[in-house]
Design an enzyme around this catalytic site. Structure first.
Site, PDB file in Angstrom:
ATOM      1  N   ARG A 110      -8.022  -4.195   6.536  1.00 35.30           N
ATOM      2  CA  ARG A 110      -7.159  -4.473   5.377  1.00 35.30           C
ATOM      3  C   ARG A 110      -7.485  -5.847   4.809  1.00 35.30           C
ATOM      4  O   ARG A 110      -7.531  -6.834   5.533  1.00 35.30           O
ATOM      5  CB  ARG A 110      -5.685  -4.409   5.786  1.00 35.30           C
ATOM      6  CG  ARG A 110      -4.695  -4.916   4.747  1.00 35.30           C
ATOM      7  CD  ARG A 110      -4.543  -3.946   3.593  1.00 35.30           C
ATOM      8  NE  ARG A 110      -3.784  -4.502   2.490  1.00 35.30           N
ATOM      9  CZ  ARG A 110      -2.505  -4.270   2.255  1.00 35.30           C
ATOM     10  NH1 ARG A 110      -1.825  -3.487   3.060  1.00 35.30           N
ATOM     11  NH2 ARG A 110      -1.910  -4.792   1.208  1.00 35.30           N
TER      12      ARG A 110
ATOM     13  N   ARG B 135      -7.013  -0.113  -0.796  1.00 36.61           N
ATOM     14  CA  ARG B 135      -7.034  -0.676   0.552  1.00 36.61           C
ATOM     15  C   ARG B 135      -7.441   0.374   1.569  1.00 36.61           C
ATOM     16  O   ARG B 135      -7.204   1.565   1.365  1.00 36.61           O
ATOM     17  CB  ARG B 135      -5.681  -1.253   0.913  1.00 36.61           C
ATOM     18  CG  ARG B 135      -4.577  -0.219   0.822  1.00 36.61           C
ATOM     19  CD  ARG B 135      -3.233  -0.787   0.584  1.00 36.61           C
ATOM     20  NE  ARG B 135      -3.165  -1.355  -0.732  1.00 36.61           N
ATOM     21  CZ  ARG B 135      -2.062  -1.408  -1.467  1.00 36.61           C
ATOM     22  NH1 ARG B 135      -0.948  -0.957  -1.018  1.00 36.61           N
ATOM     23  NH2 ARG B 135      -2.071  -1.942  -2.652  1.00 36.61           N
TER      24      ARG B 135
ATOM     25  N   ASP C  95      -2.649   0.520   4.657  1.00 36.52           N
ATOM     26  CA  ASP C  95      -1.433  -0.194   4.287  1.00 36.52           C
ATOM     27  C   ASP C  95      -0.311   0.412   5.118  1.00 36.52           C
ATOM     28  O   ASP C  95      -0.183   1.641   5.175  1.00 36.52           O
ATOM     29  CB  ASP C  95      -1.149  -0.011   2.794  1.00 36.52           C
ATOM     30  CG  ASP C  95       0.113  -0.727   2.346  1.00 36.52           C
ATOM     31  OD1 ASP C  95       0.328  -1.872   2.777  1.00 36.52           O
ATOM     32  OD2 ASP C  95       0.870  -0.144   1.558  1.00 36.52           O
TER      33      ASP C  95
ATOM     34  N   ASP D 254       3.858   0.014   5.868  1.00 35.44           N
ATOM     35  CA  ASP D 254       5.138  -0.596   5.501  1.00 35.44           C
ATOM     36  C   ASP D 254       6.232  -0.122   6.452  1.00 35.44           C
ATOM     37  O   ASP D 254       6.251   1.052   6.836  1.00 35.44           O
ATOM     38  CB  ASP D 254       5.549  -0.198   4.081  1.00 35.44           C
ATOM     39  CG  ASP D 254       4.635  -0.760   3.023  1.00 35.44           C
ATOM     40  OD1 ASP D 254       4.212  -1.924   3.153  1.00 35.44           O
ATOM     41  OD2 ASP D 254       4.327  -0.041   2.051  1.00 35.44           O
TER      42      ASP D 254
END
Length: 168
Positions: free
Chosen positions: A90, A99, A102, A104
């Protein structure tokens, strides 16, 4: 005691499926403080960027949601997730750019967290089909800490109109 949390994973560069699978493996291998309970199907959607046209200028994303149980604090989980992203190549060159991986933190138990480095529930959760659909797949009765049902959020026109499909 372990808390239930949901992680959103996405990839738009390289072998996207392999990037997601490897990130999930790295999360599990990162220590016994995280147990991977379930993962959603993989969903493909156009790139969501900051500028008009980013959805066609950048490659499509492959996304999934992972349900985990963790004894880590939200801040320590964020650190762990950042290490997994770094191991996956990343780079943070372009805000909301393409990317390799990722990750989250979408939800952490029934907590609302507002720190400079972490906001939970994830601030974009209510308007993103690529997050809501996999969350609904894993837990159809799931609600955000404020009581909003994921199922209801999926009915909003802004979400329903987004192009998303299960990846083959």
């Amino acid at each position: 005691m372990k808390a239930m949390a949901y992680l959103g994973l996405g990839s738009s560069l390289g072998d996207r499926r392999k990037n997601l699978e490897t990130a999930l493996d790295r999360i599990v291998a990162s220590g016994n403080e995280i147990a991977l309970l379930r993962t959603s199907s993989f969903y493909e959607s156009p790139h969501m960027g900051l500028a008009p046209g980013d959805d066609t200028r950048f490659p499509a994303h492959l996304n999934c949601v992972a349900e985990i149980a963790t004894s880590l604090t939200p801040e320590k989980l964020l650190d762990r997730v950042h290490h997994v992203e770094q191991a996956g190549g990343r780079r943070r060159d372009v805000r909301w750019g393409p990317r390799t991986i990722d990750i989250d933190i979408l939800l952490f138990a029934d907590r609302t967290i507002e720190l400079p480095s972490l906001i939970v529930p994830h601030p974009g959760i209510a308007g993103r089909a690529f997050v809501l659909l996999p969350l609904f797949e894993l837990s159809p009765k799931l609600c955000l800490p404020d009581g909003q049902a994921i199922a209801d959020l999926m009915l909003v026109e802004k979400v329903r109109s987004q192009q998303i499909h299960i990846a083959q």
